[in-house]
Design an enzyme around this catalytic site. Structure first.
Site, PDB file in Angstrom:
ATOM      1  N   SER A 174       0.845  -1.183   0.000  1.00  0.00           N
ATOM      2  CA  SER A 174       0.000   0.000   0.000  1.00  0.00           C
ATOM      3  C   SER A 174       0.888   1.242   0.000  1.00  0.00           C
ATOM      4  O   SER A 174       1.673   1.438  -0.920  1.00  0.00           O
ATOM      5  CB  SER A 174      -0.952  -0.028   1.196  1.00  0.00           C
ATOM      6  OG  SER A 174      -1.977   0.920   1.040  1.00  0.00           O
ATOM      7  N   ASP A 201      -9.746  -3.652  -5.444  1.00  0.00           N
ATOM      8  CA  ASP A 201      -9.101  -2.897  -4.368  1.00  0.00           C
ATOM      9  C   ASP A 201      -9.804  -1.556  -4.173  1.00  0.00           C
ATOM     10  O   ASP A 201     -10.002  -0.797  -5.116  1.00  0.00           O
ATOM     11  CB  ASP A 201      -7.621  -2.670  -4.707  1.00  0.00           C
ATOM     12  CG  ASP A 201      -6.798  -2.281  -3.494  1.00  0.00           C
ATOM     13  OD1 ASP A 201      -7.312  -1.539  -2.639  1.00  0.00           O
ATOM     14  OD2 ASP A 201      -5.652  -2.731  -3.395  1.00  0.00           O
ATOM     15  N   HIS A 243      -8.039  -4.923  -1.439  1.00  0.00           N
ATOM     16  CA  HIS A 243      -6.812  -4.417  -0.827  1.00  0.00           C
ATOM     17  C   HIS A 243      -6.158  -5.419   0.114  1.00  0.00           C
ATOM     18  O   HIS A 243      -4.940  -5.513   0.180  1.00  0.00           O
ATOM     19  CB  HIS A 243      -7.128  -3.125  -0.064  1.00  0.00           C
ATOM     20  CG  HIS A 243      -5.930  -2.283   0.224  1.00  0.00           C
ATOM     21  ND1 HIS A 243      -5.166  -1.705  -0.762  1.00  0.00           N
ATOM     22  CD2 HIS A 243      -5.360  -1.910   1.392  1.00  0.00           C
ATOM     23  CE1 HIS A 243      -4.181  -1.013  -0.208  1.00  0.00           C
ATOM     24  NE2 HIS A 243      -4.275  -1.110   1.090  1.00  0.00           N
TER      25      HIS A 243
END
Length: 707
Positions: A559, A644, A679
């Site tokens: 991330s 995501d 995610h």
């Protein structure tokens, strides 16, 4: 007989030749479709902008082609992936149970069954010897879904009803339902696009409050009141947040007296609104109006509130204020003063005790204060690198504090601490199967000097006997954003690397909050490059001190940590043998210019708003996608999820496409897109291990370990 053996030999030889000569597919090449992007009078050309068209068959074809290419490149370690998966799965106690906690009349816990991917949520009335009631069976609820996430639940005051939220796409848009825990009946209400865990019951056991999310930006922006068995169309809007830079949460206070709406703009401002839970049709009242630069948290205690605040206190201090006078800061009284070397992280309150979570010298501490005598103490943990935290303590009328503890060598542990007698009781330690012995591993805490002279803490763990002569492979991990601290906790999956000779290092770089609030402030906005520089300087330190070498140093981040990976390989690609960038935020400028993308507006105080030329120029100078050059890059594995919600899949896809077109080396460049997840990757406890096995196999293959 001789002819038979000869024939067999020929067939085996031909089979071997066929296997050896199977050509690896050429790397996929995304079609170039130049698009000019003009900001602040500056023009950028994005050749792969079109990859953001999620429904475009051409885009899906490209992502699938990348997956096929990855499978073929890593086919020599397919057996290793399977072995790693089985190894990691084999350490997990499949039939397991959490430590129960008491709330109201019930003890609540979760348990897993053998082969089950998801937890079963249970409770027992009165005592742990009571009859088990299954509230939610995650395995049953997940049937028919490729992804499933139970986004929390909340039980009504009479213990009969439960609000729960489900996500079956991994888009973090939860559908809220209501279940009668006595009859098992699911009520007809189906409330879509809600925030996970942000709901609360009123004391009447029929009125509930929830947060509605914008399906485009994924920001929670409205609070509604719903009455059981009434049509959702009749739900009443009780609050709407007009500023799309703020995040919103909703909960019931531990005292049960208040329903709280909290809005927060990270690093900028906080505001709470309160409603007495016994007056559900009343009006939410502001605790203290938002003010730029002021962040605060609150905990209700009897006739007052404790307030954790950064008002004239960068590292936060603790204050108290009587009910009804909260908006008048002249009535606030200091309880714990500001300390420049101690960051006040969080707090919890009990009938006779106040508990504080603090950070000092990069480590977490738990402080217990007697409300009557004001005597205090710090719990002693006795390891050089560890993580400890206040656990879930819903019971107000108790002298027992539940806390969690782990270290790089100690599995996750749950303790109960008697705040009166000082007795500490280990309730459970994560059981690691397969012969794990913590005495076989060593942890260290050291410091690397950054280029500006700042000392960066580094936590390391390795198996005893691992040589520190530069011959060991090493995986360096970090995150370094949003003030999120990467603490040195235990990982059973990591053992698969340590047992194969890897050293694991956590770089506690600026942008996190390990060393206090200033540590965070010095790694954001126009100081963001400190984060990247710190990581590179830690790498250089580890090489110089012979923990590893450039031929065996690996880096990993996800991330915002994926942004870190992208910036690092643009700055110092020669340091790393391989890099794993998970769901990486790499197209910083374009994303931060698009306010329709989920979470963009709330990020302006982390990265800056690129509509402002000063921030645009600075972000453009480090944005990984914009700074890809014609040069050699290390071996790279990039992962993403089609759904995501945090970092859109097209960022890593575009990045890989551009790297393929420009890099001058022959190193591996692999993109794995989970076509069914978001995610956080796969949702099941075992399915997630397959993704870790892929990452580990990628690294082990590069150091020649296929066992």
């Amino acid at each position: 007989m001789k002819r038979t053996w000869f024939t067999l030999l020929i067939l085996l030889t031909l089979h071997s030749m066929t296997q050896a000569q199977t050509p690896i597919l050429n790397p996929p090449k995304a079609i170039v479709k130049p698009k000019e992007l003009v900001t602040n009078g500056h023009t950028r050309t994005d050749n792969y902008y079109y990859l953001n068209e999620r429904e475009n068959p051409e885009v899906i074809k490209y992502l699938n082609a990348e997956n096929t290419y990855l499978d073929q490149v890593l086919s020599p370690v397919k057996d290793l992936q399977t072995k790693l998966f089985d190894e990691m799965k084999g350490r997990i106690k499949q039939q397991d149970e959490s430590v129960p906690y008491k709330e109201g009349n019930y003890y609540y816990y979760t348990r897993y069954v053998t082969g089950g991917e998801y937890p079963i949520y249970c409770r027992k009335k009165g005592s742990l010897q009571g009859t088990e009631e299954i509230m939610f069976d995650g395995n049953s609820l997940a049937k028919g879904h490729n992804y499933y996430q139970l986004g929390g639940y909340e039980v009504s005051d009479n213990d009969e009803l439960a609000i729960f939220a489900e996500d079956t796409v991994s888009r973090r848009l939860y559908t809220l339902r209501i279940k009668n825990l006595k009859t098992g009946k699911i009520y007809p209400e189906v409330i879509k696009d809600t925030e996970a865990g942000s709901f609360a019951w009123a004391t009447d056991n029929k009125t509930l409050f929830y947060i509605k999310k914008d399906p485009q930006t994924l920001l929670g922006y409205q609070v509604y009141r719903h009455v059981l068995d009434s049509p959702t169309a009749a739900d009443v809007l009780v609050y709407e947040e007009k500023d799309n830079q703020f995040y919103m949460g909703l909960s019931r206070s531990k005292s049960k007296k208040y329903i709280e709406i909290g809005v927060d703009h990270n690093g900028v401002a906080t505001e709470y609104r309160l409603l007495e839970a016994s007056q559900p049709t009343g009006e939410f009242k502001v605790f203290l109006p938002r003010e730029k630069g002021h962040e605060y948290d609150i905990v209700h205690y009897k006739d007052k509130f404790y307030v954790r605040t950064n008002w004239k206190a960068e590292n936060f201090r603790l204050m108290e204020v009587p009910e009804g006078k909260t908006a008048d800061r002249t009535t606030w009284k200091e309880v714990i003063a500001h300390r420049p070397d101690v960051y006040l992280a969080n707090m919890d309150v009990f009938v006779n005790h106040l508990v504080l979570g603090e950070r000092k010298a990069g480590l977490t501490n738990i402080r217990v204060i007697n409300q009557k005598t004001k005597a205090d103490e710090y719990l002693n943990f006795g390891e050089p690198a560890y993580v400890a935290g206040i656990g879930y303590n819903p019971d107000f009328n108790t002298n027992i504090l539940r806390y969690s503890y782990s270290s790089l060598t100690t599995p996750s542990s749950t303790f109960d601490y008697n705040m009166d007698t000082k007795e500490k009781t280990l309730k459970k330690q994560q059981e690691i199967l397969g012969g794990f012995d913590k005495n076989n591993y060593v942890s260290e805490r050291t410091y690397a000097t950054a280029r500006d002279g700042v000392k960066i803490p580094v936590s390391l763990v390795y198996r005893k006997g691992t040589k520190k002569d530069g011959s060991a492979p090493l995986l360096q991990y970090s995150y370094g954003s949003y003030g999120y601290s990467t603490d040195p906790g235990f990982s059973s999956t990591r053992l698969s690397l340590l047992d194969r000779g890897f050293i694991f290092a956590i770089a506690h770089i600026r942008g996190g909050q390990e060393m206090g609030r200033r540590w965070y402030e010095d790694g954001k906005m126009l100081k963001k490059k400190n984060t990247f520089n710190d990581f590179v300087n830690v790498s250089e330190y580890l090489i110089k001190n012979k923990y590893t070498s450039t031929s065996k140093l690996f880096a990993m981040g996800g991330s915002a940590g994926g942004l870190l990976m992208g910036a690092v390989i643009n700055q110092a690609p020669q340091l790393y043998r391989g890099v794993v960038a998970a769901v990486p935020f790499v197209d910083v400028v374009t994303t931060m210019l698009d306010e329709s993308i989920p979470l963009t507006t709330g990020e302006f105080e982390e990265w800056g708003n690129p509509k402002n030329k000063e921030y645009y120029d600075y972000m453009l100078s480090y944005s990984p996608y914009d700074n890809v050059e014609k040069k050699a890059y290390p071996n790279l594995l990039v992962t993403t999820g089609l759904h995501d919600s945090q970092v859109q899949y097209w960022e890593p896809a575009k990045w890989v496409a551009k790297l393929r077109a420009m890099k001058t080396d022959s190193n591996q460049l692999l993109l794995h897109t989970n076509m069914e997840a978001g995610h956080g990757g796969a949702s099941g406890r075992f399915q997630a291990l397959k993704e870790i096995a892929l990452e580990y196999a990628f690294m082990l293959n590069l150091v020649g370990d296929r066992q």
